[in-house]
Design a protein around this motif. Structure first.
Motif, PDB file in Angstrom:
ATOM      1  N   PRO A  46       5.656  -8.173  16.721  1.00 23.59           N
ATOM      2  CA  PRO A  46       4.615  -8.500  15.733  1.00 23.59           C
ATOM      3  C   PRO A  46       3.845  -7.249  15.329  1.00 23.59           C
ATOM      4  N   PHE A  47       3.346  -7.252  14.104  1.00 25.43           N
ATOM      5  CA  PHE A  47       2.587  -6.106  13.624  1.00 25.43           C
ATOM      6  C   PHE A  47       1.338  -6.605  12.908  1.00 25.43           C
ATOM      7  N   GLU A  48       0.336  -5.734  12.820  1.00 26.09           N
ATOM      8  CA  GLU A  48      -0.880  -6.069  12.083  1.00 26.09           C
ATOM      9  C   GLU A  48      -0.651  -5.827  10.598  1.00 26.09           C
ATOM     10  N   MET A  49      -1.239  -6.672   9.771  1.00 28.76           N
ATOM     11  CA  MET A  49      -1.086  -6.508   8.326  1.00 28.76           C
ATOM     12  C   MET A  49      -1.669  -5.171   7.854  1.00 28.76           C
ATOM     13  N   MET A  50      -2.721  -4.704   8.519  1.00 24.48           N
ATOM     14  CA  MET A  50      -3.294  -3.419   8.129  1.00 24.48           C
ATOM     15  C   MET A  50      -2.283  -2.292   8.317  1.00 24.48           C
ATOM     16  N   GLU A  51      -1.506  -2.379   9.403  1.00 23.47           N
ATOM     17  CA  GLU A  51      -0.500  -1.350   9.641  1.00 23.47           C
ATOM     18  C   GLU A  51       0.601  -1.427   8.593  1.00 23.47           C
ATOM     19  N   LEU A  52       1.015  -2.643   8.256  1.00 25.20           N
ATOM     20  CA  LEU A  52       2.041  -2.798   7.218  1.00 25.20           C
ATOM     21  C   LEU A  52       1.558  -2.224   5.890  1.00 25.20           C
ATOM     22  N   LEU A  53       0.336  -2.567   5.491  1.00 31.17           N
ATOM     23  CA  LEU A  53      -0.188  -2.069   4.218  1.00 31.17           C
ATOM     24  C   LEU A  53      -0.275  -0.547   4.223  1.00 31.17           C
ATOM     25  N   ALA A  54      -0.671   0.030   5.349  1.00 28.27           N
ATOM     26  CA  ALA A  54      -0.766   1.485   5.439  1.00 28.27           C
ATOM     27  C   ALA A  54       0.609   2.127   5.289  1.00 28.27           C
ATOM     28  N   ARG A  55       1.623   1.539   5.916  1.00 33.18           N
ATOM     29  CA  ARG A  55       2.971   2.102   5.831  1.00 33.18           C
ATOM     30  C   ARG A  55       3.561   1.923   4.434  1.00 33.18           C
ATOM     31  N   VAL A  56       3.272   0.792   3.820  1.00 40.18           N
ATOM     32  CA  VAL A  56       3.718   0.571   2.443  1.00 40.18           C
ATOM     33  C   VAL A  56       3.114   1.635   1.529  1.00 40.18           C
ATOM     34  N   ASN A  57       1.811   1.870   1.666  1.00 38.33           N
ATOM     35  CA  ASN A  57       1.153   2.883   0.842  1.00 38.33           C
ATOM     36  C   ASN A  57       1.753   4.265   1.079  1.00 38.33           C
ATOM     37  N   ALA A  58       2.045   4.577   2.334  1.00 34.71           N
ATOM     38  CA  ALA A  58       2.594   5.890   2.667  1.00 34.71           C
ATOM     39  C   ALA A  58       3.969   6.086   2.032  1.00 34.71           C
ATOM     40  N   VAL A  59       4.828   5.063   2.114  1.00 28.94           N
ATOM     41  CA  VAL A  59       6.176   5.175   1.535  1.00 28.94           C
ATOM     42  C   VAL A  59       6.083   5.266   0.015  1.00 28.94           C
ATOM     43  N   LEU A  60       5.223   4.466  -0.595  1.00 33.09           N
ATOM     44  CA  LEU A  60       5.089   4.497  -2.051  1.00 33.09           C
ATOM     45  C   LEU A  60       4.575   5.853  -2.527  1.00 33.09           C
ATOM     46  N   ARG A  61       3.688   6.452  -1.752  1.00 31.96           N
ATOM     47  CA  ARG A  61       3.215   7.784  -2.127  1.00 31.96           C
ATOM     48  C   ARG A  61       4.345   8.810  -2.031  1.00 31.96           C
ATOM     49  N   ARG A  62       5.111   8.754  -0.944  1.00 33.34           N
ATOM     50  CA  ARG A  62       6.202   9.717  -0.761  1.00 33.34           C
ATOM     51  C   ARG A  62       7.252   9.582  -1.842  1.00 33.34           C
ATOM     52  N   THR A  63       7.469   8.362  -2.291  1.00 30.68           N
ATOM     53  CA  THR A  63       8.515   8.125  -3.297  1.00 30.68           C
ATOM     54  C   THR A  63       7.950   8.121  -4.721  1.00 30.68           C
ATOM     55  N   LYS A  64       6.660   8.507  -4.827  1.00 29.08           N
ATOM     56  CA  LYS A  64       6.006   8.648  -6.133  1.00 29.08           C
ATOM     57  C   LYS A  64       5.895   7.327  -6.887  1.00 29.08           C
ATOM     58  N   LYS A  65       5.892   6.210  -6.145  1.00 26.13           N
ATOM     59  CA  LYS A  65       5.780   4.902  -6.795  1.00 26.13           C
ATOM     60  C   LYS A  65       4.346   4.380  -6.791  1.00 26.13           C
ATOM     61  N   GLU A  66       3.498   5.001  -6.001  1.00 21.98           N
ATOM     62  CA  GLU A  66       2.122   4.537  -5.911  1.00 21.98           C
ATOM     63  C   GLU A  66       1.247   5.365  -6.848  1.00 21.98           C
ATOM     64  N   SER A  67       0.284   4.702  -7.448  1.00 26.16           N
ATOM     65  CA  SER A  67      -0.635   5.391  -8.348  1.00 26.16           C
ATOM     66  C   SER A  67      -1.407   6.465  -7.595  1.00 26.16           C
ATOM     67  N   LYS A  68      -1.633   7.593  -8.274  1.00 27.97           N
ATOM     68  CA  LYS A  68      -2.370   8.692  -7.665  1.00 27.97           C
ATOM     69  C   LYS A  68      -3.863   8.566  -7.904  1.00 27.97           C
ATOM     70  N   ASP A  69      -4.264   7.553  -8.638  1.00 27.02           N
ATOM     71  CA  ASP A  69      -5.690   7.344  -8.836  1.00 27.02           C
ATOM     72  C   ASP A  69      -5.995   5.857  -8.940  1.00 27.02           C
TER      73      ASP A  69
END
Length: 215
Positions: free
Chosen positions: A99-122
């Motif tokens: 099991p994992f915490e949703m906060m950890e999942l959201l943090a990892r999702v944000n990290a991957v999206l940033r690395r792959t340039k899919k997350e907004s920079k602002d």
């Protein structure tokens, strides 16, 4: 925000993931087996796949081998080192054991999206603009001086918008696991952010818990 394909056959876990991702603004596509995942990926452009390994029809490892190039986080009950190594060796961007915490999942999702340039920079809301790359904040076009820790706290609130975060969780995410201090530190920084950014109506106090950035 991103379009995320959730491939998870346990309905309660699936719905919890979906609800939390949607609450911060992501668009979610739901499937519950490996074959359906491949069909959806053939029909839709997605920014990230959350992929369980133990799936009906086609397992997660085989699905991943057919979708190389699409950012993927493995979600699995398997927590052994060998399973983790296999997933990462195949080329997955991250691996999260249940099991994992949703906060950890959201943090990892944000990290991957940033690395792959899919997350907004602002991020923009009510005249406030947050530039994550330059770590600058603007209100109605004018720069706002924020301390490094005020910016860290604001970034946590933005990344977890619409989610109630306890003072302890905010300390953990913005100050770090090893911070030794009082939760009143959070209250002080929240008040400063509200005043500097004119966000009294957006940074809500959650009774007997903490705070939420309401978007």
């Amino acid at each position: 925000m991103a379009t995320i394909l959730i491939v998870e056959d346990e309905v309660p876990i699936h719905e919890l993931i979906k609800r939390n991702l949607q609450s911060v603004g992501h668009t979610c596509i739901s499937v519950f087996d490996g074959r359906a995942a491949l069909d959806k990926l053939a029909q839709n452009d997605v920014d990230l796949v959350l992929l369980d390994i133990m799936l009906p029809e086609i397992d997660g490892h085989e699905v991943f081998q057919q979708i190389r190039g699409t950012p993927t986080i493995f979600l699995t009950a398997r927590s052994s080192l060998s399973d983790k190594v296999k997933g990462l060796t195949l080329g997955a961007d991250d691996y999260l054991a249940k099991p994992f915490e949703m906060m950890e999942l959201l943090a990892r999702v944000n990290a991957v999206l940033r690395r792959t340039k899919k997350e907004s920079k602002d991020f923009e809301l009510d005249g406030v603009k947050v530039d994550f790359e330059s770590r600058q904040v603007f209100l109605n076009g004018y720069p706002v001086e924020c301390t490094p820790k005020e910016f860290d706290l604001l970034e946590v609130l933005v990344n977890n918008r619409n989610i109630a975060l306890s003072r302890d969780k905010l300390l953990e995410l913005a100050w770090g696991y090893d911070y030794v201090g009082d939760t009143r530190t959070v209250d002080v920084h929240i008040q400063k952010l509200r005043k500097k950014l004119d966000m009294d109506c957006r940074i809500k106090t959650v009774y007997k818990m903490g705070y939420r950035l309401e978007v």
